[in-house]
Design a protein around this motif. Structure first.
Motif, short mmCIF file in Angstrom:
data_model
loop_
_atom_site.label_atom_id
_atom_site.label_comp_id
_atom_site.label_asym_id
_atom_site.label_seq_id
_atom_site.Cartn_x
_atom_site.Cartn_y
_atom_site.Cartn_z
N ARG A 59 0.83 -1.21 0.00
CA ARG A 59 0.00 0.00 0.00
C ARG A 59 0.86 1.26 0.00
NH1 ARG A 59 -2.06 3.81 2.96
NH2 ARG A 59 -1.07 3.22 4.91
N LEU A 60 1.90 1.27 0.83
CA LEU A 60 2.80 2.44 0.88
C LEU A 60 3.51 2.64 -0.45
CD1 LEU A 60 4.38 2.03 4.43
CD2 LEU A 60 2.75 3.79 3.69
N LEU A 61 3.99 1.56 -1.04
CA LEU A 61 4.65 1.68 -2.35
C LEU A 61 3.66 2.16 -3.40
CD1 LEU A 61 6.89 -1.50 -2.31
CD2 LEU A 61 7.67 0.87 -2.24
N GLY A 62 2.43 1.70 -3.30
CA GLY A 62 1.40 2.10 -4.25
C GLY A 62 1.06 3.58 -4.19
N MET A 63 1.29 4.22 -3.04
CA MET A 63 1.01 5.64 -2.89
C MET A 63 2.05 6.51 -3.61
SD MET A 63 -0.18 5.55 1.10
CE MET A 63 -0.28 7.32 1.27
N ARG A 64 3.24 5.99 -3.81
CA ARG A 64 4.32 6.67 -4.53
C ARG A 64 4.63 8.08 -4.02
NH1 ARG A 64 2.56 2.65 -6.55
NH2 ARG A 64 2.88 1.61 -8.50
N ILE A 65 4.56 8.22 -2.70
CA ILE A 65 4.81 9.56 -2.15
C ILE A 65 6.25 9.75 -1.69
CG2 ILE A 65 2.43 10.05 -1.50
CD1 ILE A 65 3.10 9.07 1.32
N ALA A 66 6.97 8.66 -1.54
CA ALA A 66 8.36 8.78 -1.10
C ALA A 66 9.11 7.51 -1.50
CB ALA A 66 8.42 8.95 0.41
N SER A 67 10.42 7.63 -1.52
CA SER A 67 11.25 6.45 -1.74
C SER A 67 11.20 5.58 -0.49
CB SER A 67 12.69 6.87 -2.01
OG SER A 67 12.77 7.61 -3.19
N LEU A 68 11.27 4.29 -0.69
CA LEU A 68 11.30 3.35 0.43
C LEU A 68 12.42 2.35 0.19
CD1 LEU A 68 7.53 2.45 0.95
CD2 LEU A 68 8.99 3.70 2.52
N THR A 69 13.02 1.93 1.27
CA THR A 69 14.07 0.91 1.20
C THR A 69 13.63 -0.28 2.02
OG1 THR A 69 15.75 2.63 0.95
CG2 THR A 69 16.52 0.44 1.60
N THR A 70 13.64 -1.43 1.39
CA THR A 70 13.21 -2.65 2.06
C THR A 70 14.26 -3.74 1.83
OG1 THR A 70 11.33 -4.14 2.41
CG2 THR A 70 11.83 -3.54 0.13
N ASN A 71 14.03 -4.88 2.43
CA ASN A 71 14.95 -6.01 2.28
C ASN A 71 14.23 -7.20 1.68
OD1 ASN A 71 15.96 -4.31 4.58
ND2 ASN A 71 17.65 -5.72 4.47
N TRP A 72 14.96 -7.95 0.85
CA TRP A 72 14.56 -9.28 0.41
C TRP A 72 15.49 -10.23 1.13
CZ3 TRP A 72 10.29 -9.73 -2.50
CH2 TRP A 72 9.86 -8.60 -3.21
N TRP A 73 14.97 -11.37 1.59
CA TRP A 73 15.75 -12.27 2.45
C TRP A 73 16.09 -13.57 1.73
CZ3 TRP A 73 17.53 -10.07 6.69
CH2 TRP A 73 16.90 -8.90 7.10
N LEU A 74 17.39 -13.86 1.68
CA LEU A 74 17.87 -15.16 1.18
C LEU A 74 17.92 -16.16 2.33
CD1 LEU A 74 20.62 -13.69 -1.11
CD2 LEU A 74 18.75 -15.14 -1.90
N VAL A 78 20.93 -13.13 5.71
CA VAL A 78 21.46 -12.66 4.42
C VAL A 78 20.33 -11.95 3.68
CG1 VAL A 78 22.49 -13.28 2.21
CG2 VAL A 78 23.14 -14.54 4.28
N ASP A 79 20.55 -10.66 3.44
CA ASP A 79 19.50 -9.86 2.80
C ASP A 79 20.03 -9.11 1.59
OD1 ASP A 79 21.08 -8.17 4.52
OD2 ASP A 79 19.54 -6.64 4.30
N VAL A 80 19.08 -8.65 0.77
CA VAL A 80 19.36 -7.81 -0.37
C VAL A 80 18.58 -6.52 -0.14
CG1 VAL A 80 19.16 -7.56 -2.87
CG2 VAL A 80 19.59 -9.82 -1.87
N VAL A 81 19.28 -5.41 -0.06
CA VAL A 81 18.63 -4.12 0.14
C VAL A 81 18.06 -3.66 -1.20
CG1 VAL A 81 18.97 -1.71 0.80
CG2 VAL A 81 20.12 -3.54 2.08
N ASP A 82 16.79 -3.26 -1.19
CA ASP A 82 16.09 -2.83 -2.40
C ASP A 82 15.52 -1.44 -2.15
OD1 ASP A 82 14.62 -2.54 -4.74
OD2 ASP A 82 13.41 -4.33 -4.44
N GLN A 83 16.00 -0.49 -2.92
CA GLN A 83 15.55 0.89 -2.81
C GLN A 83 14.54 1.18 -3.92
OE1 GLN A 83 18.76 3.64 -3.38
NE2 GLN A 83 17.86 5.08 -1.93
N PHE A 84 13.31 1.52 -3.55
CA PHE A 84 12.26 1.87 -4.49
C PHE A 84 12.21 3.39 -4.61
CE2 PHE A 84 10.92 -2.28 -3.12
CZ PHE A 84 10.14 -2.80 -4.13
N ALA A 85 12.26 3.91 -5.82
CA ALA A 85 12.16 5.36 -6.05
C ALA A 85 11.22 5.58 -7.22
CB ALA A 85 13.54 5.96 -6.34
#
Length: 193
Positions: A59-74, A78-85
Motif C-alpha cells: 500500500r505504501l509503495l502504491g502511494m508513490r509519495i516517497a522512496s522506500l528501502t526494504t529487504n529481500w531475504w535469502l 542474508v539480505d538484499v537491500v532494495d531501494q524503491f524510487a
C-alpha cells in the motif's frame, strides 16, 4: 563478494505489483517476509528496521509519495537491500544492492529480477546489472529516462525495452542488440559475444 547493484526501471509505476513480484522472487529463494520476524522489513532514515505486513508495504509503495528501502531475504541473516524510487515521468526504479553476496546469491537475485521483468504486467524500460559496482546507478537515469546522450560504461548486462533499445542502437553505433527474452533487448558492445 560483490559491491554491485541491479537497477530496474519499470515503464510506469501506476500499477502496484509488489505481491506479484514477491511471488516471482520467492521462486528464486528471495522472500519479502523475514523468515524469523514474520514481517517485511523496511529501513527508516536512520537505517533501523521497521516491521510491516507485506500488504501495508504494498500500500505504501502504491502511494508513490516517497522512496522506500526494504529487504529481500535469502536467509534469516542474508539480505538484499532494495531501494524503491519514483520519477516524475511515472517510472519506478528499484536498485537492488549486491554488496556482500556470493556469486551464487547474486546469480539468484539477477535471475529473480530478470524473471520479474519478463513476467510482470508493467513493462520494463531497462535492467542494468553491474556486479562489480564499476559505475554509479544514478548515471543510468539520464540515458534511460531523459534521452541523455552520454552513455555510462557498459555494465555486465544491459537489457532495454524495444523503444529504448531502438534509440540506443541508433544513437550509439558501438552497440549491438540481441533478443534477450521477455520483450527485452540485450545490449552489448560491437565485437563482443
Amino acid at each position: 563478494m560483490s559491491d554491485g547493484y541491479i537497477r530496474w526501471y519499470r515503464e510506469s509505476a501506476a500499477t502496484p505489483v509488489l505481491a506479484a513480484q514477491a511471488e516471482l522472487f520467492e521462486a528464486y529463494g528471495l522472500s519479502l517476509v523475514h523468515p524469523v520476524k514474520g514481517a517485511a522489513v523496511v529501513l527508516d532514515v536512520e537505517g533501523d528496521d521497521v516491521l510491516l505486513r507485506p500488504e501495508e508495504l504494498g500500500r505504501l509503495l502504491g502511494m508513490r509519495i516517497a522512496s522506500l528501502t526494504t529487504n529481500w531475504w535469502l536467509s534469516a541473516d542474508v539480505d538484499v537491500v532494495d531501494q524503491f524510487a519514483y520519477e516524475p515521468l511515472g517510472c519506478e526504479i528499484q536498485t537492488l544492492w549486491l554488496d556482500g553476496l556470493t556469486t551464487e546469491q547474486s546469480d539468484a537475485v539477477e535471475a529473480a529480477v530478470l524473471a520479474a521483468a519478463a513476467a510482470l504486467p508493467v513493462p520494463t524500460r531497462a535492467v542494468v546489472v553491474d556486479r562489480e559496482g564499476a559505475g554509479d546507478p544514478g548515471d543510468w537515469d539520464s540515458p534511460v529516462l531523459y534521452d541523455g546522450e552520454n552513455l555510462p560504461p557498459l555494465p555486465d548486462r544491459l537489457l532495454l525495452g524495444s523503444s529504448l533499445a531502438d534509440r540506443f542502437l541508433s544513437a550509439f553505433p558501438e552497440l549491438r542488440g540481441q533478443a534477450g527474452g521477455g520483450g527485452l533487448t540485450s545490449i552489448t558492445p560491437v565485437g563482443s559475444r
